[in-house]
Design an enzyme around this catalytic site. Structure first.
Site, PDB file in Angstrom:
ATOM      1  N   HIS A   1       3.796  -3.410   3.648  1.00  0.00           N
ATOM      2  CA  HIS A   1       4.661  -3.461   2.481  1.00  0.00           C
ATOM      3  C   HIS A   1       6.094  -3.560   3.059  1.00  0.00           C
ATOM      4  O   HIS A   1       6.079  -2.947   4.212  1.00  0.00           O
ATOM      5  CB  HIS A   1       4.969  -2.028   1.697  1.00  0.00           C
ATOM      6  CG  HIS A   1       3.506  -1.725   1.107  1.00  0.00           C
ATOM      7  ND1 HIS A   1       2.611  -1.066   1.410  1.00  0.00           N
ATOM      8  CD2 HIS A   1       3.200  -1.953  -0.354  1.00  0.00           C
ATOM      9  CE1 HIS A   1       1.727  -0.895   0.549  1.00  0.00           C
ATOM     10  NE2 HIS A   1       2.105  -1.489  -0.558  1.00  0.00           N
TER      11      HIS A   1
ATOM     12  N   ASP B   1       7.430  -0.441   4.195  1.00  0.00           N
ATOM     13  CA  ASP B   1       7.062   0.476   5.560  1.00  0.00           C
ATOM     14  C   ASP B   1       7.370  -0.043   6.791  1.00  0.00           C
ATOM     15  O   ASP B   1       7.477   0.658   7.644  1.00  0.00           O
ATOM     16  CB  ASP B   1       5.225   0.503   5.742  1.00  0.00           C
ATOM     17  CG  ASP B   1       4.238   0.178   4.574  1.00  0.00           C
ATOM     18  OD1 ASP B   1       4.695   0.682   3.630  1.00  0.00           O
ATOM     19  OD2 ASP B   1       3.745  -0.963   4.958  1.00  0.00           O
TER      20      ASP B   1
ATOM     21  N   ASP C   1      -8.743   7.240  -0.810  1.00  0.00           N
ATOM     22  CA  ASP C   1      -8.557   6.249   0.437  1.00  0.00           C
ATOM     23  C   ASP C   1      -9.170   6.686   1.704  1.00  0.00           C
ATOM     24  O   ASP C   1      -8.515   6.636   2.677  1.00  0.00           O
ATOM     25  CB  ASP C   1      -6.931   6.088   0.664  1.00  0.00           C
ATOM     26  CG  ASP C   1      -6.322   5.023  -0.459  1.00  0.00           C
ATOM     27  OD1 ASP C   1      -7.185   4.282  -1.001  1.00  0.00           O
ATOM     28  OD2 ASP C   1      -5.217   5.120  -0.572  1.00  0.00           O
TER      29      ASP C   1
HETATM   30  C1  XUL Z   1      -2.486   1.700  -3.839  1.00  0.00           C
HETATM   31  C2  XUL Z   1      -2.992   0.635  -2.709  1.00  0.00           C
HETATM   32  C3  XUL Z   1      -1.911  -0.004  -2.229  1.00  0.00           C
HETATM   33  C4  XUL Z   1      -2.161  -1.635  -2.042  1.00  0.00           C
HETATM   34  C5  XUL Z   1      -1.015  -2.424  -1.639  1.00  0.00           C
HETATM   35  O1  XUL Z   1      -3.722   2.518  -4.312  1.00  0.00           O
HETATM   36  O2  XUL Z   1      -4.114   0.279  -2.812  1.00  0.00           O
HETATM   37  O3  XUL Z   1      -1.727   0.283  -0.902  1.00  0.00           O
HETATM   38  O4  XUL Z   1      -3.246  -1.792  -1.494  1.00  0.00           O
HETATM   39  O5  XUL Z   1       0.453  -2.021  -2.400  1.00  0.00           O
END
Ligand code: XUL
Ligand code: CO
Length: 441
Positions: free
Chosen positions: A105, A108, A313
């Site tokens: 991003h 980041d 995640d």
């Molecule tokens: C959030 C997610 C993000 C996207 C990129 O759940 O998956 O990190 O992958 O913005």
């Protein structure tokens, strides 16, 4: 290698492939980058990518506690020095792990400034530095994206904000994030609408917000063409979190949205495993929906936890899941410009930077193993033979006539009256599950 042992001194060489009997936790047991699987190498088929935000910017904080990872690369007091150290740590990590891609991003890789202009300058400075490290190492960008969810101004949406000034801000930010991605040679650009959704209809005009999002995406497409960015645009569906109802709920709703707003030709989907399960689907369901539409562009490879209802995640470890995912990916001839991006984070208790290696090694081996198993299942037609045969009745007779479009309900009724009632063949689910399991050795 160019950057040695500054941030990961405990991993003093590139992670080697040692084969499945290796007891070395810092080795690959299945991922052998140059091994041929069919007519491509594992590296070419899997196209692994590291997610900058989790791996280098993650702090271990959660809803109940603040940062607890004490990363060497976060110690500099000046934000730009910190960003440069973080980028150096990232490239040391990529090289030692042996991955070719990363995703980022804008916010980041570069710190947000006091003003929009300052934020753009910071991004340009860090992009210059990243570009030089990419040149030195051959490491590439799988995709870039804009963080349109952390800043307080986006708390009521970005493109879908009720305030046009916020939408304008988001558009300007995306322009700069696309520029950065192009400058770094990114192969894709992702749109994940973290706050593109709503909390309550009591204050929301849903139709209007969706029209805003469509306009926003059209402007991005126009800009992409104007500057000659040839990366693939991807939408990443997610049903909820942070907002209660997100507009790109799942693959099917994202595809409908794109079609409805005349955007389908310009986008593919980036399917994330944990987003699929949050939407009440399996990972493979979402991959299959996208693939059937010819729109499976890339994958965020992670997993959720069946006991927890949020986006945990975690790194993928389930061979069953990676196998069925790789079957879908191989059956569509690979991911093209896309890849497998580990949008995954180590647990709060995994505090040592070496844990970042263990996590990625596990994910890479899980997908490499899934790839090898999927290839054998496909080559043996172990499941596809059965599926093919199951639809035999559409190849001739009434089935072929119906599908040709030459008959309607009245002609079909006549046929049904003269025909015997159908005797269904078994779907043989259990037998097929056993066949799949027999390959998971
Ligand atoms: C959030 C997610 C993000 C996207 C990129 O759940 O998956 O990190 O992958 O913005
Ligand atoms: Co993601």
């Amino acid at each position: 290698m160019t950057t040695l042992n500054r941030f990961f001194p405990k991993v003093d060489r590139q992670i080697p492939y040692e084969g499945k009997d290796s007891k070395n936790p810092l080795s690959f047991r299945y991922y052998d980058k140059n091994r041929n699987v069919g007519n491509k190498t594992m590296g070419e088929l899997l196209r692994f990518s590291v997610a900058y935000w989790h791996t280098f910017m993650g702090t271990g904080s959660d809803m109940f506690g603040g940062p607890n990872f004490k990363r060497e690369w976060h110690k500099a007091s000046n934000p730009i020095d910190r960003a440069r150290d973080t980028m150096e740590a990232a490239f040391e990590f990529f090289q030692k792990l042996g991955v070719e891609y990363y995703c980022f991003h804008d916010r980041d890789i570069a710190p947000e400034g006091q003003t929009f202009v300052q934020s753009c300058r910071n991004l340009e400075t860090v992009v210059e530095f990243a570009k030089s490290l990419q040149k030195e190492t051959g490491i590439k960008v799988l995709w870039g994206t804009a963080n349109l969810f952390s800043s307080p101004i986006y708390s009521q949406g970005a493109a879908t904000s009720p305030d046009a000034r916020v939408m304008a801000h988001a558009a300007a930010q995306v322009k700069n994030a696309i520029d950065a991605t192009k400058e770094l040679g990114g192969e894709n650009y992702v749109f994940w609408g973290g706050r593109e959704g709503y909390e309550t209809l009591l204050n929301t005009d849903m139709k209007k917000e969706q029209e805003q999002m469509a306009r926003f995406l059209h402007m991005a497409v126009d800009y992409k063409h104007k500057i000659g960015f040839d990366g693939q645009f991807l939408i990443e569906p997610k049903p909820a979190e942070p907002t209660k109802h997100q507009y790109d709920f799942d693959a099917a709703s994202a595809l409908y949205f794109l079609k409805e707003h005349d955007l389908l030709d310009h986008f593919k989907l980036n399917i994330e495993a944990n987003h699929a399960t949050l939407a009440g689907h399996t990972f493979e369901h979402e991959l299959a929906v996208a693939s059937a539409a010819g729109k499976l562009g890339s994958v965020d490879a992670n997993r959720g936890d069946t006991m927890l209802g949020w986006d945990t995640d975690q790194f993928p470890v389930d061979i069953y899941s990676t196998t069925v995912a790789m079957m879908i990916i191989l059956n569509q001839g690979g991911l093209g410009k896309g890849g497998l991006n580990f949008d995954a984070k180590v647990r709060r208790s995994s505090t040592d930077p070496t844990d970042l290696f263990h996590a990625h090694i596990g994910g890479m081996d899980a997908f490499a193993r899934g790839l090898l198993i999927a290839r054998r299942i496909i080559d043996d037609s172990a499941l596809s033979g059965f599926i093919d045969k199951r639809y035999d009745s559409y190849r001739s007779g009434i089935g072929a006539t119906i599908m040709s479009g030459r008959v309607g309900l009245e002609e079909i009724e006549k046929w049904v009256i003269g025909a015997e009632s159908p005797v269904l063949q078994s779907g043989r689910q259990e037998m097929l599950e056993n066949i799949l399991n027999s390959y998971l050795t």
